[in-house]
Design an enzyme around this catalytic site. Structure first.
Site, PDB file in Angstrom:
ATOM      1  N   HIS A  29      66.562 -14.828  29.850  1.00  0.00           N
ATOM      2  CA  HIS A  29      65.984 -14.740  28.511  1.00  0.00           C
ATOM      3  C   HIS A  29      67.081 -14.350  27.541  1.00  0.00           C
ATOM      4  O   HIS A  29      67.901 -13.479  27.816  1.00  0.00           O
ATOM      5  CB  HIS A  29      64.835 -13.736  28.461  1.00  0.00           C
TER       6      HIS A  29
ATOM      7  N   ILE B 183      57.847  -6.943  23.774  1.00  0.00           N
ATOM      8  CA  ILE B 183      56.772  -5.952  23.764  1.00  0.00           C
ATOM      9  C   ILE B 183      57.301  -4.563  23.384  1.00  0.00           C
ATOM     10  O   ILE B 183      56.537  -3.701  22.962  1.00  0.00           O
ATOM     11  CB  ILE B 183      56.071  -5.941  25.151  1.00  0.00           C
TER      12      ILE B 183
HETATM   13  P1  AMP Z   1      66.062  -7.420  30.103  1.00  0.00           P
HETATM   14  O1  AMP Z   1      66.266  -5.943  30.224  1.00  0.00           O
HETATM   15  O2  AMP Z   1      67.215  -8.130  29.466  1.00  0.00           O
HETATM   16  O3  AMP Z   1      65.629  -8.049  31.403  1.00  0.00           O
HETATM   17  O4  AMP Z   1      64.873  -7.590  29.068  1.00  0.00           O
HETATM   18  C1  AMP Z   1      63.529  -7.693  29.436  1.00  0.00           C
HETATM   19  C2  AMP Z   1      62.735  -7.554  28.177  1.00  0.00           C
HETATM   20  O5  AMP Z   1      61.416  -8.033  28.404  1.00  0.00           O
HETATM   21  C3  AMP Z   1      62.611  -6.112  27.666  1.00  0.00           C
HETATM   22  O6  AMP Z   1      63.166  -6.023  26.368  1.00  0.00           O
HETATM   23  C4  AMP Z   1      61.104  -5.868  27.689  1.00  0.00           C
HETATM   24  O7  AMP Z   1      60.677  -5.069  26.620  1.00  0.00           O
HETATM   25  C5  AMP Z   1      60.552  -7.275  27.622  1.00  0.00           C
HETATM   26  N1  AMP Z   1      59.223  -7.459  28.183  1.00  0.00           N
HETATM   27  C6  AMP Z   1      58.777  -7.086  29.397  1.00  0.00           C
HETATM   28  N2  AMP Z   1      57.504  -7.448  29.573  1.00  0.00           N
HETATM   29  C7  AMP Z   1      57.125  -8.097  28.435  1.00  0.00           C
HETATM   30  C8  AMP Z   1      55.928  -8.719  27.999  1.00  0.00           C
HETATM   31  N3  AMP Z   1      54.826  -8.750  28.772  1.00  0.00           N
HETATM   32  N4  AMP Z   1      55.887  -9.281  26.778  1.00  0.00           N
HETATM   33  C9  AMP Z   1      56.993  -9.241  25.993  1.00  0.00           C
HETATM   34  N5  AMP Z   1      58.160  -8.682  26.341  1.00  0.00           N
HETATM   35  C10 AMP Z   1      58.226  -8.103  27.550  1.00  0.00           C
END
Ligand code: AMP
Length: 115
Positions: free
Chosen positions: A101, A31
């Protein structure tokens, strides 16, 4: 029933731009993209951090996540130039969502060190 926003995406309770789905793995666009292509590849089972990954138990799942990354990179046209795959782990790793992820980043030159 999982505990994070990614569980809601898996359950289709909140929308996401899904680019790949199988029985075990889901991938969708981040996102808040940090590169022209920024896709998150996640297992459908909830594993909070990479610390909980067990080779014996999760090797097939991890293999499918890497297969998905390669396939998506080809579909997105970033495979030939190269790309970056990242797992952040906990506080110092910069993890925000506690459902593992794999970040697939590409479409521009990546820098090192990552900061
Ligand atoms: P991390 O910091 O490795 O935990 O990455 C989490 C990622 O999830 C970040 O890059 C966010 O931008 C992404 N993120 C959080 N919520 C969403 C969502 N609803 N849809 C897509 N990506 C998301």
């Amino acid at each position: 029933m999982g505990n994070t926003i990614f569980s809601k995406i898996i359950d289709k309770e909140i929308p996401a731009d899904i680019v790949y789905e199988s029985d075990a793995v889901l991938a969708f666009r981040d996102i808040n993209p940090q590169a022209p292509v920024h896709i998150l590849i996640i297992p459908k089972i909830e594993i909070p951090t990479v610390r909980e990954i067990k080779g014996e138990e999760h090797s097939q799942l991890l293999g499918e996540m890497y297969d998905a990354a390669n396939s998506i990179a080809k579909d997105e046209g970033i495979s030939e130039d190269g790309f970056r795959l990242v797992f952040n782990c906990d506080d110092h790793g910069g993890q925000e969502v506690y459902h593992i992820h794999m970040h697939l980043l590409g479409g521009r030159q990546m820098n090192w060190p990552p900061g």
